[in-house]
Write an enzyme that holds these catalytic residues in place. Structure first.
Site, PDB file in Angstrom:
ATOM      1  CB  CYS A  54      -8.633  -3.059   1.401  1.00 57.90           C
ATOM      2  SG  CYS A  54      -9.636  -3.145   2.899  1.00 57.90           S
TER       3      CYS A  54
ATOM      4  CB  SER B 112     -13.840   5.750   7.456  1.00 58.77           C
ATOM      5  OG  SER B 112     -14.039   4.866   6.381  1.00 58.77           O
TER       6      SER B 112
ATOM      7  N   GLY C  84      -4.676   3.510   8.066  1.00 54.92           N
ATOM      8  CA  GLY C  84      -4.966   2.699   9.240  1.00 54.92           C
ATOM      9  C   GLY C  84      -6.443   2.424   9.440  1.00 54.92           C
TER      10      GLY C  84
ATOM     11  CD  GLU D 207      -0.094   9.709   2.556  1.00 57.42           C
ATOM     12  OE1 GLU D 207      -1.111  10.099   1.952  1.00 57.42           O
ATOM     13  OE2 GLU D 207       0.571   8.735   2.184  1.00 57.42           O
TER      14      GLU D 207
ATOM     15  CB  CYS E 217      -5.242   8.143   1.962  1.00 53.36           C
ATOM     16  SG  CYS E 217      -4.643   9.088   3.310  1.00 53.36           S
TER      17      CYS E 217
ATOM     18  CB  CYS F 205      -3.583  -0.464   7.116  1.00 55.06           C
ATOM     19  SG  CYS F 205      -5.251  -1.072   7.448  1.00 55.06           S
TER      20      CYS F 205
ATOM     21  CB  SER G 129     -14.884   0.752   3.824  1.00 56.74           C
ATOM     22  OG  SER G 129     -14.402   1.981   4.300  1.00 56.74           O
ATOM     23  CG  LEU G 130     -21.115  -2.588   1.811  1.00 56.49           C
ATOM     24  CD1 LEU G 130     -20.984  -3.551   2.978  1.00 56.49           C
ATOM     25  CD2 LEU G 130     -22.564  -2.142   1.656  1.00 56.49           C
TER      26      LEU G 130
ATOM     27  CB  CYS H  20      -8.534  13.252   5.738  1.00 61.65           C
ATOM     28  SG  CYS H  20      -8.415  11.463   5.545  1.00 61.65           S
TER      29      CYS H  20
ATOM     30  CB  CYS I 233      -6.312   0.270   0.486  1.00 64.06           C
ATOM     31  SG  CYS I 233      -5.836   1.554   1.649  1.00 64.06           S
TER      32      CYS I 233
HETATM   33  N1  SAH Z   1      -9.591   1.652   7.436  1.00 66.22           N
HETATM   34  C1  SAH Z   1     -10.695   2.550   7.322  1.00 66.22           C
HETATM   35  C2  SAH Z   1     -10.316   3.988   7.073  1.00 66.22           C
HETATM   36  C3  SAH Z   1      -9.210   4.292   6.116  1.00 66.22           C
HETATM   37  S1  SAH Z   1      -9.530   4.132   4.386  1.00 66.22           S
HETATM   38  C4  SAH Z   1     -11.678   2.043   6.282  1.00 66.22           C
HETATM   39  O1  SAH Z   1     -11.403   1.024   5.662  1.00 66.22           O
HETATM   40  O2  SAH Z   1     -12.734   2.621   6.129  1.00 66.22           O
HETATM   41  C5  SAH Z   1     -10.653   5.423   4.006  1.00 66.22           C
HETATM   42  C6  SAH Z   1     -11.543   5.116   2.817  1.00 66.22           C
HETATM   43  O3  SAH Z   1     -10.806   5.153   1.591  1.00 66.22           O
HETATM   44  C7  SAH Z   1     -12.162   3.742   2.896  1.00 66.22           C
HETATM   45  O4  SAH Z   1     -13.514   3.811   2.489  1.00 66.22           O
HETATM   46  C8  SAH Z   1     -11.341   2.978   1.884  1.00 66.22           C
HETATM   47  O5  SAH Z   1     -11.988   1.823   1.460  1.00 66.22           O
HETATM   48  C9  SAH Z   1     -11.123   4.017   0.818  1.00 66.22           C
HETATM   49  N2  SAH Z   1     -10.051   3.749  -0.133  1.00 66.22           N
HETATM   50  C10 SAH Z   1      -8.873   3.132   0.089  1.00 66.22           C
HETATM   51  N3  SAH Z   1      -8.147   3.049  -1.046  1.00 66.22           N
HETATM   52  C11 SAH Z   1      -8.884   3.644  -2.003  1.00 66.22           C
HETATM   53  C12 SAH Z   1      -8.676   3.869  -3.401  1.00 66.22           C
HETATM   54  N4  SAH Z   1      -7.571   3.471  -4.026  1.00 66.22           N
HETATM   55  N5  SAH Z   1      -9.650   4.530  -4.079  1.00 66.22           N
HETATM   56  C13 SAH Z   1     -10.784   4.938  -3.460  1.00 66.22           C
HETATM   57  N6  SAH Z   1     -11.022   4.741  -2.153  1.00 66.22           N
HETATM   58  C14 SAH Z   1     -10.092   4.096  -1.429  1.00 66.22           C
END
Ligand code: SAH
Length: 347
Positions: A114, A189, A157, A90, A329, A110, A212-213, A103, A117
């Site tokens: 997480c 990111s 990813g 996407e 995403c 991936c 992404s903390l 984006c 996600c």
């Molecule tokens: N792998 C990278 C980039 C892709 S995710 C990363 O982890 O940063 C891009 C951002 O979207 C990250 O901050 C991720 O934590 C966040 N994200 C993923 N799923 C989400 C959700 N359901 N709601 C809000 N943010 C989300």
């Protein structure tokens, strides 16, 4: 076969030299590639014989639009691209006052796991190539007619898990005869791969690093982000401080607000305490609900922001774009995978 669009212009020049072609040929071909041709046939200022030769030795892997959703509210466009091998990824085009931002994804799936996600549910299928990353920007621009001025690597990813490709992609989009998008207009990111953050720091790029903390304490972070296990928040933040010292670029911390998980006052206090001393910006993201996950959006976003600001930490709440089209995403790809799966089962 060579993946011609993943080559930098000097590499293309060298490769063509081996084929006995003059140096200006590279510029000619480069220009066609960035006009978005999908076959060598279209490069009409090259001889027929040479186009034939390219056909036999080089690959073009343009994606096709598998699905496109346009937001009626704000013009956000979400693309599901089908890659040459049938995998899907996407991209999202967002229109901001400061310019159009796309984006993009860097992997099909991936492997970071997480909990909140959608992209990681079925794991990683494969890394994308530099050309496949580049084409997401290029064909979004061509299809939408909107000139792209900013890029965020926040799609499907983990960019630092596909490190060399991402670096090469950055070189490509940066090229003045290509898309000419400057490093300061690019955000990368990461979920926080510490060794790769150190490696990236050595390049001193002027892009914006987003980390992404999502939690300031190890118990919570390890629960929602397996990548935290064995590393810990303290080590991640130390790495981020080193990154700032090396590059001079302020880091942006992403924090998706999850109900009852990471939105308590004590977590805002701890976050502020841990970020003290290094220039940082916290981006609070209202959680997008993912069908397959029990996690719910927090109702305390404003209170959490206020608490952080009370401690002197700059925190903004991310504005939600494209609320009327498939939200977070990875979900469009998930749906497409489900549909294929159902077809396969039926067939
Ligand atoms: N792998 C990278 C980039 C892709 S995710 C990363 O982890 O940063 C891009 C951002 O979207 C990250 O901050 C991720 O934590 C966040 N994200 C993923 N799923 C989400 C959700 N359901 N709601 C809000 N943010 C989300």
């Amino acid at each position: 076969m060579v993946d011609i669009k993943s080559m930098t212009q000097p590499e293309l020049t060298a490769w063509l030299k081996e084929l006995g072609e003059p140096a200006f040929r590279a510029k000619q071909i480069f220009k066609w590639l960035y006009r978005g041709v999908t076959s060598f046939e279209e490069m009409t200022d090259l001889s027929k014989a040479f186009r034939q030769k390219l056909e036999e030795t080089a690959l073009l892997t343009p994606p096709t639009v598998a699905k496109k959703q346009v937001s009626q509210q704000d013009g956000t466009i979400k693309y599901l691209w089908e890659l040459a091998d049938g995998n899907c990824v996407e991209s999202v085009l967002m229109r901001y006052q400061h310019g159009n931002t796309v984006c993009i994804s860097c992997q099909a799936g991936c492997r970071m796991g997480c909990a909140f996600c959608a992209s990681t549910i079925a794991g990683k299928v494969r890394d994308l190539t530099p050309a496949e990353m580049l084409d997401q920007v290029l064909f979004t621009q061509i299809d939408s007619g909107a000139p792209v001025s900013n890029i965020v690597l926040m799609g499907i990813g983990e960019p630092l898990d596909n490190f060399d490709t991402v670096l090469r992609f950055l070189t490509l989009v940066n090229h003045p005869e290509g898309l000419n998008i400057g490093m300061r207009h690019i955000s990368l990111s990461t979920c926080g791969l510490v060794e790769q953050i150190d490696k990236l720091a050595r390049y001193g790029l002027q892009l914006t690093l987003s980390v992404s903390l999502h939690a300031p304490d190890d118990e919570t972070r390890s629960r929602i982000m397996p990548v935290n296990k064995g590393v810990g928040v303290e080590k991640l933040l130390e790495t981020c401080r080193r990154y700032f010292d090396k590059t001079g670029r302020r880091i942006s911390y992403e924090y998706a607000m999850i109900d009852g998980v990471n939105d308590a006052d004590w977590q805002a206090d701890l976050l502020a305490k841990r970020l003290k001393g290094a220039p940082a910006h916290v981006n609070l993201i209202p959680l997008n609900e993912v069908e397959e996950s029990p996690l719910k959006p927090s109702r305390r976003v404003a209170a959490f922001q206020k608490r952080l600001e009370g401690h002197g930490v700059t925190a903004t709440v991310r504005r939600k774009l494209g609320g009327d089209i498939d939200a977070s995403c990875g979900q469009l790809r998930r749906k497409a995978m489900d549909e294929t799966h159902r077809h396969e089962k039926r067939g």
